[in-house]
Design a protein around this motif. Structure first.
Motif, PDB file in Angstrom:
ATOM      1  N   ASP A   1       0.842  -1.199   0.000  1.00 38.47           N
ATOM      2  CA  ASP A   1       0.000   0.000   0.000  1.00 38.47           C
ATOM      3  C   ASP A   1       0.873   1.244   0.000  1.00 38.47           C
ATOM      4  O   ASP A   1       1.918   1.292   0.663  1.00 38.47           O
ATOM      5  CB  ASP A   1      -0.907   0.037   1.233  1.00 38.47           C
TER       6      ASP A   1
ATOM      7  N   HIS B   1      -4.429  10.030  -1.117  1.00 42.40           N
ATOM      8  CA  HIS B   1      -4.583   9.232  -2.329  1.00 42.40           C
ATOM      9  C   HIS B   1      -3.949   7.877  -2.042  1.00 42.40           C
ATOM     10  O   HIS B   1      -2.747   7.780  -1.791  1.00 42.40           O
ATOM     11  CB  HIS B   1      -3.888   9.920  -3.504  1.00 42.40           C
TER      12      HIS B   1
ATOM     13  N   LYS C   1      -3.072   3.896  -2.943  1.00 41.07           N
ATOM     14  CA  LYS C   1      -2.852   2.886  -3.978  1.00 41.07           C
ATOM     15  C   LYS C   1      -2.670   1.537  -3.288  1.00 41.07           C
ATOM     16  O   LYS C   1      -1.832   1.393  -2.405  1.00 41.07           O
ATOM     17  CB  LYS C   1      -1.615   3.228  -4.806  1.00 41.07           C
TER      18      LYS C   1
ATOM     19  N   ASP D   1      -2.130  -2.660  -3.829  1.00 37.24           N
ATOM     20  CA  ASP D   1      -1.714  -3.746  -4.712  1.00 37.24           C
ATOM     21  C   ASP D   1      -1.735  -5.025  -3.882  1.00 37.24           C
ATOM     22  O   ASP D   1      -0.918  -5.209  -2.980  1.00 37.24           O
ATOM     23  CB  ASP D   1      -0.311  -3.463  -5.255  1.00 37.24           C
TER      24      ASP D   1
ATOM     25  N   LYS E   1      -5.378  -4.294  -8.116  1.00 34.72           N
ATOM     26  CA  LYS E   1      -4.714  -2.999  -7.998  1.00 34.72           C
ATOM     27  C   LYS E   1      -5.804  -1.940  -8.000  1.00 34.72           C
ATOM     28  O   LYS E   1      -6.570  -1.830  -8.967  1.00 34.72           O
ATOM     29  CB  LYS E   1      -3.740  -2.762  -9.141  1.00 34.72           C
TER      30      LYS E   1
ATOM     31  N   THR F   1      -7.013   2.206  -6.663  1.00 34.91           N
ATOM     32  CA  THR F   1      -6.697   3.533  -6.125  1.00 34.91           C
ATOM     33  C   THR F   1      -7.996   4.139  -5.600  1.00 34.91           C
ATOM     34  O   THR F   1      -9.085   3.895  -6.159  1.00 34.91           O
ATOM     35  CB  THR F   1      -6.093   4.466  -7.192  1.00 34.91           C
TER      36      THR F   1
END
Length: 907
Positions: free
Chosen positions: A510, A541, A543, A545, A572, A574
Motif C-alpha cells: 500500500d 490518495h 494505492k 496492490d 490494484k 486507487t
C-alpha cells in the motif's frame, strides 16, 4: 565623623526565572492548538531597570549604623510597571518596609516572551549601605580623571557551550562595585579601576562563579567564563505551568524523560509510565489509552499525524531523543482543535535550532547509534538535524529464549531522520508598538522499519514467514503571526506512507500520499474572554496492490491429505479520501471558574460516501484554592475510517461512517507541599459505531450475496480511576525525585446487532460467530496498572534510578481440548476453545534500573550509562503456541534480562 546615606539597589543575577514566566497573564496566551504547532515560549528580551527609586533609610537603623540587603521577588507587568513585590528573607529594623515602598515605584523596560511583551518575575536585592561623607571641596576644584580598565567577555554554560543571558557580573562584593548584565549572547562589559578584580557572576539556574582577574590601566581584558549549571536538569514529570484547556494534559520535557529507567534515554517511552496507558503487547508499539483499541489514539509530530510513534518490536520512538523539546499527552477530554481520534492524543514537539553557536551530541549503545546537530546560520535563521540507525537485529536473536523443538527469531531493522530550518524575526529583536511579528520553520522527517518473524523446529513441517516493511516521510511548514492580541498559526504539510506485508499467499503493498493543512487563530477579547477558531483539512490518495486467496468456493481440489488450495486473485486499486473540520472554542473566566465550551464539525468524503458530524465539548475548572483545583469534561469525539477500508467488498465497505465516542471525566488536583502533588481523575468512555470485521452479508447489484470486510457495528465502554503522585526536586541539593502512577480500569468490547459469519480467507478480528455473547471483556483490558519511578542523585556526576511495573494480564480465550479433532482430508488437527476471553494471561511485572555517570568539561559533556531491563529476569509470557495436536500450550516469554551499555557525548 559625619556621614551621609547612600541607598543603592543592585539587580542580583538579573534573576529572570525563564523557566516559569507568568504566561497565564501574557497578552496573547497560546491556544492549545497553537502551542502544539509553535515552539514553546522563550524569553527573548530580559527586563532592564530604567527608573529606580531611592528608599528612605529607616531612622532606627540609621541611628544604630545598621546596613542590610533585602532580597525581593518582583513581578513585572507587561508594560514594565511593578505589579507585585514579595520579600523572601526578612531583614527587620524597617528595611523590608522601606525596600518594598521604593521598589513598588520602579519602572522597567518590558520583558518579551517570543518577541511579545509579557509579565515575568525577577529576583532583586536592595542594598542599604552607609558611607562616610566626602569632605566639602570648592566647586571650582576639578577632580582628576581616574584611571580605568575594561573587563569584557562572554558567559558560557559549562558543558553545553550555550550562552548565559541575564546574568550579573560584578567586580567585588561591595555595594558600590561596578556591575553589568549579560545580553542575549551572554556578552558583558565592565569599566573598573585597574588592579585585581574579584569577579562574581550570579545567574539563575547556575552555581555562583568566582575568579580573580588582574586588569591593567587603559587596557581591555577579554575573557570567557564557563558557568556550571545548578543541579540536575530534571524538574518534574507532569508540568502544569502553562494554561490548561484540558482536564488532563501531561507534559514531559526532553531533559525530564531521558533519565527514566527502562526507556534507554527515549523520552516518548515515558508515556508507558503515565496513568491511563495500558501496557501494549511485546512487538506492538500501539498506545492503549483508557480502554481504547489499537489505532484509536492519534500520534502527532509538531501537530502533523504520523502512522506510528514507535518503531516495530516495541522499539524506540521514531523521533531522535535529542530532537524532542516536549511531549503533550492527552488521555481524554482534549479540546476541539484535536480530532480524528476516539482514544487519546500524543503530540511531540521538536526543538528549534540553537541561535548562539553550534551544539550537538552523539549517542552509541548496544541497540542503535545516532547523532544530533544544531547551529545558527545567520541572524534569525537556525538549523537542526538528527539521524539514527539500529543494529539490534544482530543482537536480539541471541538473547531471545529458545525452547526445545521450536525457535523464535524476531529481527527488526530501523532508521529515522529529522531536519528543521527556523527563520523569522531575529532573536531578541523588539517590534515597534502595534507592529506584527512573524516566525516560521520548515521541517522534514521520516522513519523506516523492517520486521521478519520466523518460527520453526524439528517437529515443524515448514517455517511460517512474516515480512513487514513500513516507512513514512513528511515535509511540514509552520508560519506563526502575532499582532497585538491576535495570533495565527498556519501549518501545511505533505507526506507519503508505505506499508508492505506478506504472510503465506497473502501479499499487500500500500502507498498513501497525503496533503493537509491546519490554521489556528486566537484573539484575546478581554482579560475574561479568549476565543479560538480554526480549520483542519486532510486529503489522501491511496494505492493498493494485493495478491490474496479468493473467497470461499473458489478452491482447487487438493491431493489427499493436503489442505485445499485457494485460487489467487490480484487487485490494484486507487481511492481518494478527504476529511476536513472546522472548530471553535472559547475560554470564559468567571472568578475562580474557567469554562471552555467548544465544537468541532467534521466532514468526510470518500468516493460517493459523504459523512458529516458535530462534536460538542465542554471543559470546566474550579480553582478552590491556590493548592486545590477541581476539573471536569464531557464531549463527543469522532474518527474517520481509513480510506483503504472503503474499497469494494469483500476487501472493504464503501458505506462506512465515522467512528464515535463519548468521553467524560472528573478529577481533583492537590498540591500537598511545594514538591509533592497528587492528581486523581475518574473517567467513563463509551465507544459506538466503531469499525469492526467481518461485516454483514448483503445482496449485491447482480442479485448475489457478498460479505463486507468492515462494518460500523463496534461498541465498547471503559471506566476507571487514575492516580498520579509525584515528588519534584525542591532545589539542587534535593537528591531524589519520582512518581507513582496507578490506574484501575475496566474495558469491554462488543458488537451491536446480529453476529456475522466469520468465514472466508480474510477471517475476522471481532467476536467469533458462535455462542450468545456479543459484548464482553476487551482483548486489551488490564484491570490494574501500577508504575513506580524513582531517581536519586548520588553526587559527583552519579545518578541512580529504578522503575517497577505491575499489570494485570490481558483476557484470553482458553484452550479446552478433551480429545483430538482430526481432519482426514487435510491431515491436521483442529482446536476447541472455551468461552470467548473467559481467561486471563499471567500478570506482568518487571524491574528496570539505570546507572549513569557524567563528566562535565568546559566545552562538552560525557555520559556513560547502564540501562538494565528486567533486572531479576522475570519470565513474562508474551506469546502462546500450541503443539500440532492442540493438547498443550507453550508459553514464550518476552525479553529476558537485557543490559544496555551506552555512551553519549554532547557539546
Amino acid at each position: 565623623m559625619s556621614s551621609n546615606v547612600n541607598a543603592r539597589a543592585a539587580l542580583a543575577a538579573a534573576s529572570l526565572w525563564v523557566a516559569t514566566p507568568v504566561l497565564a497573564q501574557a497578552p496573547t496566551p497560546p491556544a492549545p492548538g497553537a502551542e502544539a504547532a509553535a515552539a514553546p515560549p522563550q524569553i527573548t528580551k530580559p527586563p532592564a531597570l530604567v527608573q529606580p527609586v531611592e528608599a528612605v533609610y529607616p531612622p532606627e537603623a540609621l541611628a544604630q549604623g545598621l546596613t542590610a540587603s533585602v532580597r525581593l521577588i518582583i513581578t513585572i507587568a507587561e508594560d514594565g510597571s511593578v505589579s507585585d513585590v514579595q520579600p523572601t528573607e526578612p531583614a527587620g529594623h524597617g528595611f523590608d518596609e522601606a525596600a518594598l515602598a521604593a521598589v513598588r515605584q520602579f519602572r522597567f523596560s518590558p520583558a518579551e516572551v517570543d518577541g511579545v511583551p509579557a509579565p515575568v518575575q525577577v529576583e532583586y536585592v536592595y542594598h542599604f549601605t552607609l558611607t562616610p561623607k566626602a569632605p566639602a571641596e570648592s566647586a571650582a576644584t576639578e577632580e582628576p580623571a581616574q584611571p580605568k580598565a575594561v573587563l569584557t567577555g562572554q558567559l558560557i554554560s559549562r558543558g553545553s557551550r550555550s550562552r548565559v543571558a541575564g546574568a550579573t557580573v560584578r567586580c567585588g562584593d561591595e555595594a558600590e562595585a561596578a556591575e553589568a548584565v549579560s545580553d542575549a549572547d551572554g556578552r558583558f562589559t565592565l569599566e573598573v579601576p585597574p588592579g585585581e578584580c574579584a569577579v562574581r557572576v550570579v545567574a539563575s539556574g547556575y552555581q555562583l562563579y568566582q575568579t580573580k582577574e588582574t586588569l591593567k590601566e587603559n587596557e581591555t581584558t577579554e575573557v570567557n567564563f564557563y558557568l556550571a549549571p545548578a543541579g540536575s536538569a530534571f524538574e518534574t514529570v507532569v508540568r502544569s505551568d502553562r494554561p490548561k484547556k484540558e482536564v488532563v494534559r501531561r507534559t514531559v520535557t526532553r531533559e525530564e524523560a531521558q533519565k527514566t529507567p527502562g526507556t534507554f534515554g527515549d523520552p516518548i517511552r515515558v508515556l508507558q509510565t503515565l496513568p491511563g496507558v495500558a501496557r501494549a503487547p511485546f512487538i506492538s508499539g500501539d498506545l492503549l489509552v483508557r480502554g481504547s483499541n489499537p489505532g484509536q489514539t492519534a500520534t502527532l509530530m509538531d501537530g502533523v499525524r504520523i502512522p506510528n510513534l514507535f518503531h516495530l518490536l516495541g522499539g524506540p520512538s521514531v523521533v531522535n531523543a535529542e530532537f524532542i523539546d516536549s511531549l503533550d499527552f492527552f488521555p481524554g477530554g482534549y479540546g476541539s482543535q484535536y480530532g480524528r481520534a476516539v482514544g487519546g492524543v500524543v503530540d511531540v514537539t521538536t526543538r528549534k535550532g540553537a541561535a548562539d553557536t553550534v551544539h550537538g551530541s552523539v549517542k552509541v549503545d548496544l541497540l542503535d547509534a545516532g547523532f544530533f546537530l544544531e547551529a545558527p546560520i545567520t541572524e534569525g535563521i537556525s538549523v537542526a538535524a538528527s539521524a539514527r540507525r539500529s543494529y539490534i537485529d544482530t543482537i536480539l536473536p541471541a538473547v531471545l529464549p529458545k525452547d526445545e523443538g521450536t525457535t523464535l527469531s524476531i529481527v527488526p531493522v530501523y532508521w529515522d531522520y529529522q531536519l528543521r530550518l527556523d527563520f523569522g524575526a531575529p532573536r531578541g529583536s523588539t517590534p515597534e508598538p502595534g507592529a506584527a511579528r512573524s516566525t516560521g520553520y520548515v521541517m522534514a522527517f521520516g522513519s523506516d522499519d523492517k520486521l521478519r518473524l520466523v518460527t520453526g523446529g524439528e517437529e515443524s513441517s515448514a517455517d511460517v514467514e512474516l515480512n513487514t516493511h513500513t516507512r513514512f516521510h513528511r515535509v511540514k511548514g509552520d508560519w506563526t503571526y502575532r499582532k497585538g492580541n491576535f495570533s495565527s498559526v498556519f501549518t501545511p504539510y505533505v507526506g507519503v506512507d508505505y506499508f508492505d506485508i506478506s504472510f503465506g499467499n497473502y501479499i499487500e503493498d500500500d502507498t498513501i500520499y497525503s496533503l493537509g493543512a491546519r490554521e489556528v487563530m486566537a484573539l484575546d477579547v478581554s482579560s475574561l474572554l479568549t476565543v479560538r477558531t480554526g480549520l483542519d483539512v486532510y486529503f489522501d490518495h491511496v494505492k493498493i496492490d494485493v495478491q490474496a486467496p479468493s473467497v470461499g468456493g473458489a478452491e482447487y481440489v487438493p491431493f489427499p491429505g493436503s489442505d485445499p488450495v485457494s485460487e489467487l486473485i490480484y487487485e490494484k486499486r486507487t481511492i481518494n479520501g478527504f476529511d476536513g473540520a472546522l472548530f471553535a472554542e472559547a475560554d470564559l473566566k468567571l472568578g475562580p471558574v474557567t469554562v471552555t465550551p467548544g465544537v468541532r464539525g467534521n466532514f468526510q468524503k470518500v468516493g460517493g460516501t459523504r459523512n458529516f458530524l458535530l462534536d460538542p465539548r465542554l471543559w470546566v475548572r474550579y480553582g478552590f484554592s491556590e493548592r486545590t483545583a477541581f476539573k471536569g469534561s464531557l464531549g463527543l469525539y469522532s474518527q474517520p475510517a481509513d480510506t483503504f477500508q472503503f474499497v469494494f467488498a469483500p476487501y472493504g465497505n464503501p458505506l462506512l461512517g465515522y467512528q464515535r465516542a463519548f468521553q467524560s471525566s472528573l478529577g481533583v488536583e492537590q498540591r500537598l507541599t511545594d514538591v509533592w502533588n497528587v492528581d486523581v481523575t475518574g473517567f467513563f468512555n463509551r465507544r459506538f459505531e466503531n469499525v469492526v470485521s467481518p461485516g454483514d452479508v448483503r445482496p449485491s447489484d447482480n442479485g448475489s450475496f457478498v460479505q463486507d470486510r468492515f462494518v460500523n457495528m463496534g461498541i465498547g465502554k471503559a471506566y476507571g480511576v487514575e492516580l498520579m503522585v509525584k515528588k519534584e526536586r525542591a532545589s539542587a541539593t534535593d537528591k531524589w525525585y519520582g512518581w507513582l502512577s496507578y490506574t484501575l480500569s475496566h474495558a469491554e468490547d462488543g458488537r451491536a446487532g446480529p453476529k456475522p459469519r466469520a468465514e472466508g480467507p480474510l477471517g475476522g478480528d471481532g467476536l467469533p460467530g458462535v455462542g450468545e455473547e456479543t459484548y464482553g471483556p476487551s482483548p486489551w483490558d488490564q484491570t490494574h496498572i501500577l508504575t513506580l519511578v524513582a531517581n536519586y542523585v548520588l553526587g559527583n556526576g552519579w545518578e541512580l534510578g529504578g522503575r517497577f511495573r505491575l499489570t494485570t494480564g490481558r483476557p484470553v480465550t482458553p484452550l479446552v481440548h478433551p480429545h483430538d479433532i482430526y481432519n482426514s482430508d487435510s491431515n491436521n488437527y483442529s482446536p476447541t476453545y472455551g468461552r470467548y476471553l473467559s481467561g486471563r494471561a499471567s500478570s506482568f511485572h518487571q524491574l528496570d534500573v539505570r546507572v549513569e555517570k557524567g563528566w562535565r568539561f568546559d566545552n562538552w559533556t560525557l555520559a556513560l550509562y547502564l540501562d538494565v531491563q528486567n533486572l531479576y529476569n522475570a519470565e513474562n509470557v508474551e506469546f502462546v503456541f500450541n503443539d500440532y495436536r492442540y493438547r498443550k500450550e507453550m508459553e514464550i516469554p518476552g525479553i529476558p534480562i537485557l543490559p544496555v551499555l551506552g555512551v553519549k557525548g554532547s557539546f
